[in-house]
Design an enzyme around this catalytic site. Structure first.
Site, PDB file in Angstrom:
ATOM      1  N   LYS A 125       0.880  -1.168   0.000  1.00 47.33           N
ATOM      2  CA  LYS A 125       0.000   0.000   0.000  1.00 47.33           C
ATOM      3  C   LYS A 125       0.918   1.219   0.000  1.00 47.33           C
ATOM      4  CE  LYS A 125      -4.026   1.998   2.308  1.00 47.33           C
ATOM      5  NZ  LYS A 125      -3.668   3.378   2.061  1.00 47.33           N
ATOM      6  N   ARG A 170      -3.668   8.850  -5.091  1.00 48.53           N
ATOM      7  CA  ARG A 170      -4.300   8.045  -6.140  1.00 48.53           C
ATOM      8  C   ARG A 170      -4.415   8.833  -7.442  1.00 48.53           C
ATOM      9  NH1 ARG A 170      -8.390   3.992  -5.038  1.00 48.53           N
ATOM     10  NH2 ARG A 170      -8.586   2.698  -6.875  1.00 48.53           N
ATOM     11  N   GLU A 181      -0.946   4.739  -7.917  1.00 45.66           N
ATOM     12  CA  GLU A 181      -0.614   5.655  -6.833  1.00 45.66           C
ATOM     13  C   GLU A 181       0.673   6.400  -7.210  1.00 45.66           C
ATOM     14  OE1 GLU A 181      -2.576   5.762  -4.081  1.00 45.66           O
ATOM     15  OE2 GLU A 181      -1.346   6.488  -2.415  1.00 45.66           O
ATOM     16  N   LYS A 212      -7.424  -3.415   3.300  1.00 49.60           N
ATOM     17  CA  LYS A 212      -6.146  -2.759   3.575  1.00 49.60           C
ATOM     18  C   LYS A 212      -5.730  -3.050   5.001  1.00 49.60           C
ATOM     19  CE  LYS A 212      -8.636   1.539   4.487  1.00 49.60           C
ATOM     20  NZ  LYS A 212      -9.021   2.855   4.012  1.00 49.60           N
TER      21      LYS A 212
END
Ligand code: AMP
Length: 561
Positions: free
Chosen positions: A256, A261, A306, A427
């Site tokens: 992550k 984004r 990202e 997540k």
């Protein structure tokens, strides 16, 4: 031709009912009764917006401009308008009182379509469009003139809702959820079909028109389109790796990344980049545009990823740095040098004319890998499909050691569901110790801080009604410099002032640390925060992306596990 007065009276009717089912019925009736070319306009107006969310058009009418226009129409001073607002506490009431309109006349639907010299819905839209298009030196005067014209033509009920519409604050409890249900009801289209079309087009007006034209069949045809951002798929928190394996089985594990984004639309050599809020940020990111042009081997594609600001060792820099890049309008070249970005791509939604949304993540990723030629600035990062808890734990630690936020645990067999926060993307981060809440008010400070807004009222979001429900106040965690900066930022968003109390238009999201969530009858949300502390402004988040009431209640419950 439907009159604006019809719309205003429907708003008044809705304002007097409290249940969401009844509200949905009234909205559905309205959508059914208006003509096709009026439908997209009224669909947006009822939610208090003039242009669809994907549009780059901004109305840009601040409260000051509205005061000026009202004062001119009423033949009074701005000071007087401020006095009235202090008394009534509502911009709609203020317009009615200032303009001294008689509110006794009521019309029936037949008389809304009579040939009269009254404002129509389309005329109001056209004039607001002119306001949005006004630019240059005299734009302020033009805006005021157009508003003044509109106010001169209004009755009481119209003035009430026109004034709220132009500051995009209807306050009648109609949000996207209600409009979605109303479209479904008005044109007998299953709600899931309406919802999906909304997530793909980001435009309930377009969905309503399709529903009116050809029911479910026509709505289902609405699809992903190049250059029109679609809502991004979102992730849910998982309490542990084990629970993610229990939920999904073999999971696709990815880092992550700690960045922002981006959704990238490539159409030949034309590249457009949208932020998490679906704003067009292409102009600030020419380096990413170049990378995509050079390294993405597809005629057309929509990519999801990202963007991360990195230091000389490739480690992610503070989140604020990347925001500086996203906001930068001038000296972009300088910013590219001082804050270089890398782009980590993790999904593909569209390729060479074909939507890939219904394909599994596994297959989408296959396509993604094929069309990206990795280099140090743009790449598809590693993904591992496994149900080995220890291995996933290792990846998690690696991600944290590299300075990233944690890991994503995705269902490799799931389609891409735009706008959904479901169990297919989970997540895992170290601990959830902050909440993203919307600022809805404040209070002027005293003593040394008399010219600063010293405390802020916070709210959670309720998607169904589109309302922001108060949950507490924050007055710690600020430096004097930060307060000065925030006061400046909020100045144009002040809707009303009474004594030291300020009401603020809900646009800005604060990240708030807290010790505990408690039940409380002091705030409309039913919850309060213990020891709230300001952490920062979440400039990447829109108010609708703040914590929902449902999420607050989940966290409240999870505290006791
Ligand atoms: P959060 O902002 O905490 O809701 O977490 C979701 C966000 O994580 C997404 O919106 C992305 O911006 C970001 N993210 C970072 N890496 C990934 C990844 N590999 N897959 C999906 N989202 C990611």
């Amino acid at each position: 031709m439907t009159l604006f007065r019809y719309f205003a009276e429907m708003c008044a009717k809705i304002e007097n009912i409290s249940g969401s089912l009844e509200t949905t019925d009234v909205v559905a009736t309205m959508l059914r009764e208006v003509e096709e070319d009026e439908l997209p306009v009224i669909t947006n107006f009822i939610m208090g917006i003039v242009f669809p969310p994907w549009s780059t058009k901004l109305l840009g009418i601040g409260i000051r401009t509205l005061y000026t226009a009202l004062a001119k129409s009423a033949g009074t001073s701005e000071k007087e308008i401020e006095n009235i607002i202090r008394k009534t506490g509502d911009i709609g009431e203020t317009a009615v009182e200032a303009l001294k309109r008689d509110s006794s006349t009521q019309l029936t639907f037949d008389s809304y379509i009579e040939e009269k010299k009254e404002l129509t819905i389309l005329e109001v839209y056209d004039r607001l469009n002119q306001i949005a298009n006004a630019s240059g030196k005299n734009s302020q005067a033009t805006k005021v003139k157009i508003l003044q014209y509109l106010f001169n033509a209004t009755s009481a009920v119209e003035a009430r809702y026109l004034s709220r519409l132009v500051v995009e604050e209807m306050r009648i409890g109609v949000g996207e959820g209600i409009v979605r249900d109303a479209i479904s009801k008005a044109f007998e289209v299953p709600v899931e079909i309406v919802e999906r079309a909304f997530m793909l087009t980001n435009d309930l007006g377009t969905v309503a028109v399709a529903a009116k034209r050809g029911g479910a069949e026509e709505v289902a045809k609405l699809d992903i389109q190049l250059n029109r951002p679609i809502k991004m798929m979102l992730a849910q928190v998982t309490p542990s790796i084990k629970s993610a394996i229990n939920d999904i089985g073999k999971v696709a594990v990815e880092w992550k990344f700690d960045g922002a984004r981006v959704q990238i639309h490539k159409n030949g050599d034309k590249i457009r980049i949208f932020s998490r809020r679906l704003e067009d940020v292409t102009a600030s990111l020419p380096d990413i545009v170049e990378s995509v042009k050079k390294r993405v081997k597809a005629e057309s594609a929509i990519l999801d990823g990202e963007a991360v600001a990195v230091d000389e060792n490739g480690r992610p820099r503070a989140f604020q740095e990347i925001l500086k890049r996203f906001r930068r309008k001038y000296d972009v070249e300088k910013a590219i040098k001082s804050i270089p970005l890398t782009l980590n791509l993790f999904d593909i939604l569209y390729l060479n004319g074909e939507s890939l949304l219904d394909m599994s993540l596994r297959d989408r990723r296959e396509k993604l890998i094929q069309c990206v030629d990795n280099d140090e600035r743009i790449h598809v990062d590693i993904q591992k499909i496994t149900d080995d808890e220890e291995e996933i734990q290792r990846i998690y630690e690696e991600a944290l050691n590299a300075g990233h936020e944690g890991i994503m645990l995705k269902n490799p067999d799931a389609p891409y569901t735009p706008g959904k926060r479901g169990k297919n993307w989970l997540k895992k981060k170290p601990i959830m110790e902050t909440l993203d809440l919307v600022v809805i008010g404040g209070e002027w400070g005293y003593g040394r801080r008399a010219n600063l807004i010293g405390s802020y009222s916070l709210a959670a979001y309720e998607p169904k009604s589109g309302r922001f429900l108060p949950i507490g106040k924050v007055a710690t965690g600020f430096t004097d410099e930060k307060l000065a900066e925030l006061t400046e930022m909020f100045k144009d968003l002040i809707v009303m002032e009474s004594g030291t109390q300020i009401e603020i238009r809900p646009e800005i999201v604060f990240e708030i640390a807290f010790e505990e969530i408690q039940k409380s009858s002091n705030y409309e949300s039913g919850y309060a925060l213990r020891f709230p502390r300001f952490v920062g402004v979440r400039e990447d988040k829109s108010p609708e992306e703040a914590e929902t009431l449902e999420r607050i209640s989940q966290i409240y419950k999870s505290q006791w596990k």
